[in-house]
Every structure is written in structure tokens, then in C-alpha cells.
Design an enzyme around this catalytic site. Structure first.
Site, PDB file in Angstrom:
ATOM      1  N   ASP A 115       1.182  -8.629  20.435  1.00  0.00           N
ATOM      2  CA  ASP A 115       1.358  -7.405  21.224  1.00  0.00           C
ATOM      3  C   ASP A 115       0.030  -7.108  21.939  1.00  0.00           C
ATOM      4  OD1 ASP A 115       2.798  -5.014  21.941  1.00  0.00           O
ATOM      5  OD2 ASP A 115       1.754  -3.931  20.372  1.00  0.00           O
ATOM      6  N   PHE A 165      10.250  -1.581  21.441  1.00  0.00           N
ATOM      7  CA  PHE A 165       9.917  -1.896  20.052  1.00  0.00           C
ATOM      8  C   PHE A 165      11.088  -2.646  19.442  1.00  0.00           C
ATOM      9  CE2 PHE A 165       9.029  -1.461  15.610  1.00  0.00           C
ATOM     10  CZ  PHE A 165       7.639  -1.527  15.561  1.00  0.00           C
TER      11      PHE A 165
HETATM   12  P1  IMP Z   1      -1.098  -6.756  17.823  1.00  0.00           P
HETATM   13  O1  IMP Z   1      -1.027  -5.456  18.576  1.00  0.00           O
HETATM   14  O2  IMP Z   1      -0.957  -7.940  18.756  1.00  0.00           O
HETATM   15  O3  IMP Z   1      -2.332  -6.828  16.985  1.00  0.00           O
HETATM   16  O4  IMP Z   1       0.169  -6.781  16.881  1.00  0.00           O
HETATM   17  C1  IMP Z   1       0.066  -6.505  15.533  1.00  0.00           C
HETATM   18  C2  IMP Z   1       1.381  -6.474  14.829  1.00  0.00           C
HETATM   19  O5  IMP Z   1       2.099  -5.313  15.233  1.00  0.00           O
HETATM   20  C3  IMP Z   1       2.355  -7.616  15.059  1.00  0.00           C
HETATM   21  O6  IMP Z   1       2.078  -8.775  14.319  1.00  0.00           O
HETATM   22  C4  IMP Z   1       3.634  -6.962  14.572  1.00  0.00           C
HETATM   23  O7  IMP Z   1       3.733  -7.049  13.159  1.00  0.00           O
HETATM   24  C5  IMP Z   1       3.438  -5.507  14.968  1.00  0.00           C
HETATM   25  N1  IMP Z   1       4.236  -5.218  16.180  1.00  0.00           N
HETATM   26  C6  IMP Z   1       3.833  -5.122  17.450  1.00  0.00           C
HETATM   27  N2  IMP Z   1       4.882  -4.845  18.270  1.00  0.00           N
HETATM   28  C7  IMP Z   1       5.966  -4.778  17.461  1.00  0.00           C
HETATM   29  C8  IMP Z   1       7.371  -4.550  17.703  1.00  0.00           C
HETATM   30  O8  IMP Z   1       7.863  -4.367  18.828  1.00  0.00           O
HETATM   31  N3  IMP Z   1       8.173  -4.561  16.587  1.00  0.00           N
HETATM   32  C9  IMP Z   1       7.712  -4.789  15.327  1.00  0.00           C
HETATM   33  N4  IMP Z   1       6.423  -5.020  15.071  1.00  0.00           N
HETATM   34  C10 IMP Z   1       5.553  -5.009  16.132  1.00  0.00           C
END
Ligand code: IMP
Length: 192
Positions: A115, A165
Site C-alpha cells: 500500500d 479497502f
Molecule cells: P503498507 O502501507 O504498504 O506498509 O501496508 C501495510 C499493511 O497494511 C499491508 O501489508 C496490509 O496488511 C495492510 N493493508 C493495506 N491496505 C489494506 C487493505 O486494503 N486491506 C487490508 N489490509 C490492508
């Protein structure tokens, strides 16, 4: 909320069970071809690749993907959590580290979603310091439009341009909905 069936909290199915299965099969074939051909792996002893599953979101992907890779592999699990104190956005800490040493090995980090990229950026920095022979990333869902730090996904299941999400197939909201067999958009009204 816990009395509501998981499927009733999905406003739209994005990727069906069949679509996920087909895509994971393709990813497995591509990974096997890349590493089996000897063009991607850098391990001088040609040992099996190590898939690193980021718990808890990537466990279903790891289970299905591992069975679609017809070459020797090993896998290990890590668990990370965000500090979430608001002082340092994206700060991450290990809840469970690897058991296997990765020095000199070819590794693939297996994530549910990339994300903002903070988690992956942290993992790449920590694992690179352990001097693997090579390091690549496989993520079920890549959300490039949301990036806050620049990280690359080598093997993306699906690319999501929207800012929705998503839940299911291992992915949660408040630790729920991981058991949905497909990937859907969370209905915000269902969790108010
Ligand atoms: P980051 O923002 O790339 O560090 O993402 C961290 C974590 O946030 C991911 O590995 C997911 O576990 C969670 N995450 C981000 N977006 C979503 C979503 O749309 N659904 C569920 N989990 C999410």
C-alpha cells in the site's frame, strides 16, 4: 459485528475464487520459470529459493503459491506490526523474525498488499543487511497509487488503482474477514 456473516460485509467482489486461483497459478509458473532458468537466482550453491511469508495477511497466498511452484522451495514466516503511535508514520517492528538464515540465499518476500510501501521498505532494508544472494517481492495486491515510499513489486497478483479497502483471502479489517475465499471491498456501513 461478529454475528454478521463475513460475506455480508462485502460491498463488491473484486476477485473471485476462480480468478485468484488462476492468477496464483500464473505467478507460480512465472517464478518457477525465472528461478528454474537460472537467470534470476544468484545463489552460487543453487540452493532452493526461500519464500518469506509476511503474517498474517499473506498466509493463504503462501499456501496456494507454494503448491503452484514446481521447483524446490523452502519457506519461512515473519510477523510485523506497525507502531501506530503517530510519531513516526510507517514505523514497523518484528513480532516474529525468520528462523532460517538467508545469507547467500535467493529469497522472495510474499506480502498480501503493498500500500504505502513502508512495511516492504522496512523489510527490504532489514533483509538486505543479511546479505541474501537476491531478493524479490511477490504481493497479491499492489496499490501503486498509494505509495509514500518507492518500492517495487516483482510479482504482483493484481494491481488496484482505486483506493478501496479490500478484505478476504487472508486480508483483514480488525482481524476479521480473513476467511472469505474471495477478495472484496469492505462495506464501510457494515463495520460502523
Ligand atoms: P503498507 O502501507 O504498504 O506498509 O501496508 C501495510 C499493511 O497494511 C499491508 O501489508 C496490509 O496488511 C495492510 N493493508 C493495506 N491496505 C489494506 C487493505 O486494503 N486491506 C487490508 N489490509 C490492508
Amino acid at each position: 459485528m461478529s454475528n454478521v456473516a463475513p460475506r455480508d460485509c462485502v460491498s463488491r467482489v473484486l476477485f473471485s475464487q476462480d480468478a485468484i486461483h488462476a492468477r496464483v497459478e500464473e505467478l507460480g509458473r512465472t517464478i518457477a520459470k525465472d528461478y528454474g532458468s537460472g537467470n534470476v537466482g544468484r545463489d552460487e550453491h543453487k540452493r532452493p529459493i526461500i519464500l518469506i511469508c509476511v503474517l498474517r495477511g499473506a498466509f493463504m497466498l503462501l499456501a496456494d503459491l507454494a503448491r503452484q511452484i514446481p521447483i524446490q522451495i523452502q519457506y519461512d514466516f515473519i510477523c510485523v506490526s506497525s507502531y501506530g503511535n503517530g510519531t513516526s508514520p510507517g514505523a514497523v517492528r518484528f513480532v516474529k523474525d525468520l528462523d532460517l538464515p538467508i545469507r547467500g540465499r535467493d529469497v522472495i518476500i510474499v506480502e498480501d498488499i503493498v500500500d504505502t510501501g513502508h512495511t516492504l521498505d522496512y523489510l527490504l532494508r532489514v533483509f538486505s543487511a543479511r546479505q541474501p544472494a537476491s531478493i524479490r517481492v511477490c504481493a497479491l495486491i499492489d496499490k501503486p497509487a498509494r505509495r509514500a515510499v518507492s518500492v517495487n513489486v516483482d510479482y504482483a497478483g493484481f494491481t488496484l488503482e482505486s483506493d478501496e479497502f479490500v478484505i478476504g483471502y487472508g486480508m483483514d479489517y480488525a482481524e476479521l474477514y480473513r476467511n472469505l475465499p474471495y477478495i472484496g471491498v469492505l462495506d464501510p456501513t457494515a463495520v460502523q
